[in-house]
Design an enzyme around this catalytic site. Structure first.
Site, short mmCIF file in Angstrom:
data_model
loop_
_atom_site.label_atom_id
_atom_site.label_comp_id
_atom_site.label_asym_id
_atom_site.label_seq_id
_atom_site.Cartn_x
_atom_site.Cartn_y
_atom_site.Cartn_z
N ARG A 69 0.85 -1.20 0.00
CA ARG A 69 0.00 0.00 0.00
C ARG A 69 0.88 1.25 0.00
NH1 ARG A 69 -3.11 -1.52 3.37
NH2 ARG A 69 -4.97 -1.86 2.12
N GLU B 107 0.69 -7.32 -4.37
CA GLU B 107 -0.55 -6.56 -4.56
C GLU B 107 -0.32 -5.10 -4.19
OE1 GLU B 107 -4.43 -5.63 -1.83
OE2 GLU B 107 -3.46 -7.58 -1.62
N THR C 235 -7.83 -3.35 -3.07
CA THR C 235 -8.86 -2.33 -2.85
C THR C 235 -9.57 -2.01 -4.16
OG1 THR C 235 -7.30 -1.40 -1.21
CG2 THR C 235 -9.37 -0.25 -1.51
N LYS D 93 -11.01 -13.59 0.35
CA LYS D 93 -10.16 -12.84 1.29
C LYS D 93 -10.92 -12.62 2.59
CE LYS D 93 -8.47 -8.07 1.75
NZ LYS D 93 -8.26 -6.80 1.00
N GLY E 249 -4.27 -7.14 9.70
CA GLY E 249 -3.73 -7.25 11.04
C GLY E 249 -2.69 -8.33 11.23
N GLY F 294 0.49 -6.38 5.14
CA GLY F 294 0.58 -5.02 4.64
C GLY F 294 1.58 -4.16 5.38
#
Length: 214
Positions: free
Chosen positions: A24, A47, A76, A136, A166, A186
């Site tokens: 991200r 991703e 997303t 997911k 998390g 992430g």
């Protein structure tokens, strides 16, 4: 860059290393270097979520610069129009935080592997009956490993769950033991505010944790 049919590619990659890098905020200027570092450590599914500036550019750089055995995707994904742009780039993996039947069906038309976000039995069956086979579980740690076990007990046999949300290097083994086919990490792997040296350290720790759950 040639990519095999996405379902087969996904399965092969998760069998060799069940970890997905969620990048991200990946800056285009860092995309190639971060991708190469992940690849060197055996992480081949990457991703880039679309809810940050420069996401499409970073995805395109990864897609064009990484070896053909990588699976590069977008996260997303919340609009059908985003699939149109991803398809134009040649991207075969799209991951969503929610279950949207229109997105699932459009992804199928594009021969893309779409992974919708699910949290409840109703969402699991809606996604599965719409054609999704990779689901997911999100946000995973909000619900816990017991929730995943409960979903698996009632889910169709062809449903595969990826735990996302998390997770960090301390709990990957717990999620795989609970029945996840893969895990996504992430912020504890990559943050847009990290300098490259920090990212290198995080990737090394992530890769070592992934080795323990193969």
């Amino acid at each position: 860059m040639n990519i095999d049919l996405p379902k087969g590619n996904m399965l092969r990659q998760l069998q060799s290393n069940p970890c997905i890098a969620i990048l991200r905020g990946l800056k285009p200027a860092q995309a190639k270097a971060i991708g190469q570092k992940l690849y060197q450590h055996g992480i081949k599914i990457m991703e880039v979520p679309l809810n940050r500036e420069g996401a499409y550019e970073s995805i395109e750089i990864l897609y064009n610069s990484m070896p053909s055995d990588c699976l590069i995707g977008a996260g997303t994904v919340t609009k059908v129009e985003q699939l149109d742009r991803l398809h134009a780039l040649g991207i075969k993996l799209a991951i969503s935080p929610n279950t949207d039947v229109d997105i699932i069906q459009k992804a199928a038309e594009y021969n893309m592997l779409h992974m919708p976000g699910v949290a409840t039995p109703s969402e699991v069956y809606t996604a599965y009956n719409s054609g999704a086979r990779w689901l997911k579980l999100f946000p995973a740690t909000t619900f816990g490993t017991g929730h995943l076990k409960a979903l698996l007990s009632i889910a169709p046999k062809g449903a595969n769950f990826i735990a996302v949300g998390g997770l960090d290097t301390t709990n990957l083994k717990d999620w795989m033991a609970a029945g996840a086919k893969g895990v996504g990490i992430g912020n504890s792997l990559y943050s847009e505010d990290d300098i490259f040296v920090e990212s290198e350290k995080k990737i090394a720790l992530f890769a070592e944790a992934c080795k323990q759950i193969k």
